[in-house]
Design an enzyme around this catalytic site. Structure first.
Site, mmCIF file in Angstrom:
data_model
loop_
_atom_site.group_PDB
_atom_site.id
_atom_site.type_symbol
_atom_site.label_atom_id
_atom_site.label_comp_id
_atom_site.label_asym_id
_atom_site.label_seq_id
_atom_site.Cartn_x
_atom_site.Cartn_y
_atom_site.Cartn_z
ATOM 1 N NE ARG A 235 1.776 -4.858 11.095
ATOM 2 C CZ ARG A 235 2.868 -4.811 10.331
ATOM 3 N NH1 ARG A 235 4.005 -5.326 10.768
ATOM 4 N NH2 ARG A 235 2.818 -4.245 9.150
ATOM 5 C CE LYS B 71 -2.063 -1.079 3.881
ATOM 6 N NZ LYS B 71 -1.362 -2.337 4.200
ATOM 7 N NE ARG C 10 6.462 -0.931 9.945
ATOM 8 C CZ ARG C 10 5.344 -0.834 9.220
ATOM 9 N NH1 ARG C 10 5.383 -0.247 8.034
ATOM 10 N NH2 ARG C 10 4.211 -1.304 9.676
ATOM 11 N NE ARG D 74 -4.491 -0.731 10.143
ATOM 12 C CZ ARG D 74 -3.431 -0.302 9.486
ATOM 13 N NH1 ARG D 74 -3.406 0.877 8.952
ATOM 14 N NH2 ARG D 74 -2.382 -1.091 9.353
ATOM 15 N NE ARG E 46 7.760 -3.266 6.145
ATOM 16 C CZ ARG E 46 6.444 -3.138 6.195
ATOM 17 N NH1 ARG E 46 5.816 -2.405 5.289
ATOM 18 N NH2 ARG E 46 5.741 -3.743 7.121
#
Ligand code: AP5
Length: 214
Positions: free
Chosen positions: A173, A18, A162, A90, A129
């Site tokens: 999540r 996203k 992260r 969300r 990531r």
């Protein structure tokens, strides 16, 4: 001044791409990108009051309470500019609040881009990531590696993982996404604004699909 005609939401599971695609599209359409995740991470890094309130929720992979998020959105949306929302709404309550906010200004959401990516791919994208805490650039050690090992191309800072990209937090999540966010797909589909985009393939290919769908 004429109102920009794009008011877009990016929807999709964690790590679907996203942020990557919203950034690119915002440049292309010359609209503002509003990422609640980026705003919260910056607040946590700076230790502001907002950051202190949000930190523990983010570390656990839970949603930050709606009243905090809605305050951020109220402040960030400028009705003349057009925008891309990355990571908001969300849950149903946030979606309703957004509708009210916009309809009071005579506006609506023009498109919802739903990036459809299977769980196995999400796990891979998130595990590799790396982000730059200084300039916010996002890399992937496999799919979009920096030129120099774990160093940011833009500002030379050391890249990091992260905090919420640890495996157990990612699992949480994904659970929150299924329990709270996924229901929005149907709502926007019924409204006729949802564009379901296959999020597999390289970033250029996905971007082309999004552009065609608008
Ligand atoms: P947030 O930052 O919004 O996290 P998220 O929705 O889980 O999304 P991500 O940032 O993980 O992924 P992305 O889809 O943007 O993927 P990306 O482009 O980076 O939220 C974090 C936390 O903040 C939440 O858990 C919550 O606590 C809080 N929060 C935020 N908004 C909230 C709200 N509205 N309400 C309540 N709480 C809120 O890509 C992922 C990786 O894949 C990267 O490495 C990238 O380089 C790579 N990649 C991208 N595209 C491709 C491709 N096509 N092929 C291969 N690799 C790719």
């Amino acid at each position: 001044m004429e109102r920009n005609r794009y008011r877009i939401i990016f929807l999709g599971p964690p790590g679907a791409g996203k942020g990557t695609q919203a950034e690119r599209l915002a440049e292309d359409l010359k609209v503002k990108k509003i990422s609640t995740g980026d705003i919260l991470r910056e607040a946590v890094a700076k230790g502001t009051e907002l950051g202190q309130r949000a930190k523990s929720y983010m570390e656990r992979g839970e949603l930050v309470p709606d009243e905090i998020i809605l305050g951020i959105i109220e402040e960030a949306i400028n009705d003349e500019e057009g925008f891309i929302l990355d990571g908001f709404p969300r849950n149903i309550n946030q979606a309703k609040a957004l509708d009210e906010m916009l309809s009071s200004k005579g506006l609506n959401i023009t498109h919802v881009i739903f990036l459809d990516v299977p769980d196995e791919e999400i796990i891979k994208r998130i595990a590799y990531r790396r982000v730059c805490l200084k300039c916010g650039a996002v890399y992937n050690l496999i799919f979009n590696p920096p030129k120099e090992d774990e160093i940011c191309n833009n500002c030379g800072s050391k890249l990091v993982q992260r905090e919420d990209d640890r495996e157990e937090v990612v699992r949480k999540r994904l659970e929150v996404y299924r329990g709270s966010t996924e229901a929005l797909i149907r709502i926007y589909e019924e409204r006729g604004v949802l564009r379901r985009i296959n999020g597999l393939g390289d970033r250029e290919e996905v971007f082309r699909r999004i552009r065609e769908a608008l």
